[in-house]
Design a protein around this motif. Structure first.
Motif, short mmCIF file in Angstrom:
data_model
loop_
_atom_site.label_atom_id
_atom_site.label_comp_id
_atom_site.label_asym_id
_atom_site.label_seq_id
_atom_site.Cartn_x
_atom_site.Cartn_y
_atom_site.Cartn_z
N UNK A 146 -6.43 4.39 -8.40
CA UNK A 146 -5.70 3.39 -9.19
C UNK A 146 -4.56 2.74 -8.41
N UNK A 147 -4.63 2.80 -7.11
CA UNK A 147 -3.54 2.24 -6.30
C UNK A 147 -3.48 0.71 -6.47
N UNK A 148 -2.27 0.18 -6.67
CA UNK A 148 -2.16 -1.28 -6.79
C UNK A 148 -2.27 -1.93 -5.41
N UNK A 149 -2.74 -3.17 -5.40
CA UNK A 149 -2.74 -3.92 -4.13
C UNK A 149 -1.38 -4.59 -4.01
N UNK A 150 -0.67 -4.30 -2.94
CA UNK A 150 0.68 -4.89 -2.80
C UNK A 150 0.85 -5.44 -1.39
N UNK A 151 1.75 -6.41 -1.30
CA UNK A 151 2.09 -6.93 0.03
C UNK A 151 3.26 -6.14 0.60
N UNK A 152 3.98 -5.42 -0.27
CA UNK A 152 5.15 -4.68 0.23
C UNK A 152 4.75 -3.27 0.67
N UNK A 153 5.57 -2.69 1.45
CA UNK A 153 5.26 -1.34 1.94
C UNK A 153 6.39 -0.83 2.82
N UNK A 154 6.20 0.32 3.51
CA UNK A 154 4.99 1.13 3.46
C UNK A 154 4.75 1.71 2.07
N UNK A 155 3.48 1.70 1.68
CA UNK A 155 3.09 2.13 0.34
C UNK A 155 2.35 3.46 0.42
N UNK A 156 2.75 4.40 -0.42
CA UNK A 156 2.11 5.71 -0.46
C UNK A 156 1.51 5.95 -1.84
N UNK A 157 0.56 6.86 -1.88
CA UNK A 157 -0.06 7.25 -3.16
C UNK A 157 0.53 8.61 -3.55
N UNK A 158 1.10 8.66 -4.76
CA UNK A 158 1.79 9.87 -5.21
C UNK A 158 0.87 11.09 -5.18
N UNK A 159 -0.31 10.95 -5.77
CA UNK A 159 -1.18 12.12 -5.86
C UNK A 159 -1.62 12.60 -4.47
N UNK A 160 -1.79 11.67 -3.57
CA UNK A 160 -2.17 12.08 -2.20
C UNK A 160 -1.02 12.81 -1.52
N UNK A 161 0.20 12.30 -1.73
CA UNK A 161 1.37 12.96 -1.12
C UNK A 161 1.51 14.39 -1.64
N UNK A 162 1.37 14.52 -2.96
CA UNK A 162 1.56 15.84 -3.59
C UNK A 162 0.45 16.80 -3.13
N UNK A 163 -0.78 16.28 -3.11
CA UNK A 163 -1.91 17.15 -2.74
C UNK A 163 -1.79 17.64 -1.30
N UNK A 164 -1.24 16.79 -0.45
CA UNK A 164 -1.18 17.14 0.97
C UNK A 164 -0.02 18.08 1.30
N UNK A 165 0.93 18.22 0.35
CA UNK A 165 2.13 19.01 0.66
C UNK A 165 1.95 20.48 0.26
N UNK A 166 2.64 21.34 0.93
CA UNK A 166 2.60 22.78 0.62
C UNK A 166 3.35 23.06 -0.68
N UNK A 167 2.89 24.08 -1.42
CA UNK A 167 3.65 24.46 -2.63
C UNK A 167 4.64 25.59 -2.33
N UNK A 168 4.79 25.89 -1.06
CA UNK A 168 5.78 26.92 -0.71
C UNK A 168 7.10 26.22 -0.39
N UNK A 169 8.06 26.46 -1.24
CA UNK A 169 9.37 25.83 -1.05
C UNK A 169 10.40 26.64 -1.81
#
Ligand code: AMP
Length: 555
Positions: A146-169
Motif C-alpha cells: 500500500x505504499x503511496x507513490x511520492x516525489x518526496x523522499x527518502x521514503x521508507x515503508x513502516x512495515x518493512x522497517x519494523x520487520x527488518x529490525x531486531x526485537x531485542x532492545x
C-alpha cells in the motif's frame, strides 16, 4: 533530612513494560485505512515498539531529536508513541487539520528529523516537502503493498522497517525530566507554540487519569479513543491505558456516527472520550436511524472536553444509555487534564436535572493542579460563584514555557500560568468557564485565529476596521462572526466581503455572518475589546444554515 526512597525515574517506557508484563493479552484494536480491523495485544505492542526503537536508531534518530507523526488513531501511531519517547527522542504529533503554511512552520520550528505519515497524507506532504528543511526521511505507515507513490523522499515503508529490525532492545534509563513529546497549540495569538511534555509530567498525568476521582481508567475498561492522537497526546489516554492495562479501540479516520456506533458496540466499549461535535454527530445518527440495537451499547461513562459539553448531550447520554458524562476542562498547556467533573457525596440524592446542573460545569481541580481566578488587577477572587475572573493554573503537568522560548516568560512570579479562559468557581471548587480572554474561536475542536481573519478582512475594499468573535453554534460550538466598520461612503456588503475572503482563508474559517456597526469598542491602548464585543452581541444568534465545508472535527 532526605528520605531514603529509591530514585527510579518516571519514564514512558516503564508504562509499556508494565502493560506488557501484567496485561500482556489485553487487546488493542484498530481500524486500518485499508478497511480491516487490526487486533493485537500489549505483548505484541511491546515487541513491535522494541523493533521500532531499533528501526528509529537505524534511521539515525538520536536522543532529543524530534520525530513527527501525521496520522489518525491506529496501532502504528501508538507504537510510535512508545518507541520514539522510549529511546529518548521527542514524539511530535502534528495536527493534519492545520493548513499547509502552519504545518510547514511547525515542522521547521520543531526541526523534525523524520516524519511518519498515514498514506492519505502523502498529497499534503507532496506540496510541503520541498520546504521542510531539516527532514531527513519520510516513513509511510503501511505495508509494501500500500505504499503511496511520492516525489518526496527518502521514503521508507513502516512495515518493512519494523520487520527488518531486531526485537531485542533494552529501554534506556535517563532523567525523568527529559522531553517526551511536543504538541503545537494555536490556542494563543501569533504563530503556533510548542508545548514540550516531559516523561515525568506524562507519567504523573497518567496517574491522574487512572485515579478514581480522575477518569477512573482501569483494566476493566474497553476504551473507544475518539480524541485524536495528535491532540494533546489524546488527552494522555495511551499512557494511562498502558499504566492500568485498559483495552484500547482506535477508530482510525472514520468518526461519523455510524462508524463510531458500530465499532463501539462490536468491541464492547464502556468508556470513550471526545469533543462535543463528535457526540452531536453520534446522537444525530442514533436519532435518525430507527431500529438501532441501543441495548448493545455498553458505555457507562464518557469524557467530554475541548469545548463546553452541551447540556442536551449530557442529558441524552443519561436518558438513552444511562451514561454519566464526565465534563473536563484543560488545554495543551495542562497536558491537558486539569479539572474533572465527578460528583461529591452530597450530590448522591439529587434529581437528574440537578445532577446535570453540576455536570455542565467543567469540574473540580484534580490533585496536582492548583487553580485560582483573579480580577483585572490580579487580586484573587473568592470561590463563591459570584464573579468571573481570569483563570490561572499551576502544577507539575502544566507548562513552564513554550518550546524555544516563544512567548518569553509565561509564568508570573509565583509560577501561575494565565490560561486565557475566564471562569467562576463555586464553593465546592467546581469551575464554570464563562468566557475566553484569548482572541481565538474554537470550532468543532479546532482553532480559528480571529486575528488572522481580521487581518484578511481589513484588506477588503470598503472595510475600515474588522473584528471577529466566536458565536455559539449548535453543531460546531463556535463559529466566527465578522463585525465590520465600513469606510465613509463605502458600500461593501456581506456578499462582497465573503467573496473577497474566499480563497484567502481555509474554507472552514469563513465567517457564518457579517454584520456592520458604526464603531468598535477599544481599550485605552487601542486594542479591540473582544469581551465587550461579545457582551454587545450576547443576544445575537447566527443563521445556522450554512453547511460547513470541513470534514468532521474531532478535537
Ligand atoms: P487546546 O489547547 O486546543 O486543548 O484548547 C484549550 C482550550 O479549549 C481551553 O483554554 C478552553 O478555552 C477550551 N476548552 C477546553 N475544554 C473546555 C471545556 N470543557 N469547556 C469550555 N472550554 C474548554
Amino acid at each position: 533530612m532526605l528520605g531514603l526512597m529509591q530514585q527510579r525515574p518516571l519514564l514512558v517506557s516503564s508504562l509499556l513494560t508494565y502493560a506488557e508484563t501484567y496485561h500482556s493479552d489485553t487487546e488493542i484494536v484498530s481500524q486500518t485505512a485499508e478497511g480491516a480491523l487490526h487486533r493485537y495485544d500489549y505483548r505484541a505492542l511491546g515487541l513491535r515498539a522494541r523493533r521500532l526503537a531499533n528501526a528509529l536508531i537505524g534511521l539515525g534518530v538520536k536522543p532529543g531529536d524530534r520525530v513527527a507523526t501525521l496520522a489518525w488513531n491506529g496501532h502504528r501511531h501508538l507504537e510510535l508513541y512508545f518507541a520514539i519517547s522510549g529511546i529518548g527522542a521527542v514524539l511530535h504529533t502534528i495536527n493534519p487539520r492545520l493548513f499547509g503554511d502552519q504545518i510547514e512552520y511547525i515542522v521547521n520550528h520543531a526541526e523534525d528529523s523524520v516524519i511518519f505519515f498515514d498514506p492519505s497524507f502523502a498529497p499534503l506532504l507532496e506540496g510541503l516537502a520541498p520546504d521542510l528543511r531539516g527532514v531527513k526521511g519520510y516513513v509511510a505507515l503501511t505495508d509494501a503493498d500500500h505504499m503511496p507513490a511520492t516525489a518526496f523522499g527518502p521514503l521508507h515503508c513502516y512495515e518493512e522497517l519494523v520487520a527488518a529490525a531486531s526485537d531485542i532492545y533494552q529501554w534506556p534509563s535517563f532523567d525523568e525530566n527529559t522531553a517526551s513529546s511536543l504538541c503545537y497549540t494555536s490556542g494563543t495569538t501569533g504563530n503556533p507554540k510548542g508545548v514540550l511534555y516531559s516523561h515525568r509530567s506524562t507519567v504523573l498525568h497518567a496517574f491522574c487519569a487512572c485515579a478514581r476521582d480522575g477518569l477512573s481508567l482501569s483494566s476493566r475498561d474497553s476504551v473507544m479513543l475518539i480524541v485524536p492522537l495528535f491532540h494533546v497526546n489524546a488527552w494522555g489516554i495511551p499512557y494511562a491505558a498502558a499504566m492500568c492495562g485498559a483495552k484500547l479501540v482506535l477508530p482510525g479516520q472514520a468518526l461519523d456516527g455510524k462508524s463510531v456506533f458500530d465499532l463501539m458496540v462490536a468491541e464492547g466499549c464502556n468508556f470513550s472520550l471526545g469533543v462535543p461535535t463528535v457526540w452531536l454527530n453520534f446522537f444525530r445518527y442514533v436519532e435518525e436511524t430507527p431500529g438501532l440495537p441501543l441495548n448493545d451499547v455498553r458505555l457507562d461513562r464518557v469524557v467530554i472536553g475541548g469545548s463546553a459539553a452541551p447540556r442536551a448531550v449530557i442529558e441524552k447520554f443519561h436518558r438513552l444509555f444511562g451514561v454519566f458524562v464526565i465534563h473536563a476542562w484543560g488545554m495543551s498547556e495542562t497536558s491537558p487534564l486539569a479539572t474533572i467533573g465527578n460528583l461529591l457525596p452530597r450530590h448522591r440524592d439529587l434529581s437528574t436535572a440537578e445532577t446535570v446542573d453540576i455536570q455542565v460545569k467543567q469540574g473540580r481541580a484534580i490533585y496536582g493542579v492548583e487553580l485560582k481566578i483573579v480580577d483585572a488587577g490580579g487580586a484573587k477572587l473568592a470561590h463563591d460563584e459570584a464573579e468571573s475572573g481570569d483563570l490561572l493554573v499551576r502544577g507539575p503537568w502544566v507548562t513552564a514555557g513554550y518550546f524555544r522560548d516563544e512567548g518569553g516568560d509565561i509564568l508570573d512570579q509565583d509560577g501561575w500560568f494565565a490560561t486565557g479562559d475566564v471562569a467562576k468557581i463555586d464553593s465546592d471548587g467546581f469551575v464554570r468557564i464563562t468566557d475566553r480572554s484569548k482572541d481565538v474561536i474554537k470550532s468543532g475542536g479546532e482553532w480559528i485565529s480571529s486575528i488572522d481573519l481580521e487581518n484578511v478582512a481589513v484588506g477588503c475594499p470598503g472595510v475600515a476596521e474588522a473584528a471577529v468573535i466566536g458565536m455559539k453554534h449548535d453543531k460546531w460550538q463556535e463559529r466566527p462572526l465578522l463585525i465590520v466598520v465600513r469606510k465613509p461612503d463605502a458600500e461593501a456588503d456581506k456578499a462582497a466581503i465573503l467573496a473577497f475572503l474566499a480563497g484567502k482563508i481555509p474554507k472552514w474559517w469563513m465567517p457564518d455572518d457579517v454584520v456592520f456597526v458604526d464603531e468598535l469598542p477599544h481599550t485605552a491602548t487601542g486594542k479591540l475589546q473582544k469581551m465587550k464585543l461579545r457582551q454587545l452581541f450576547a443576544d445575537y444568534s447566527l443563521p445556522q444554515t450554512r453547511d460547513q465545508t470541513r470534514a468532521t472535527a474531532t478535537g
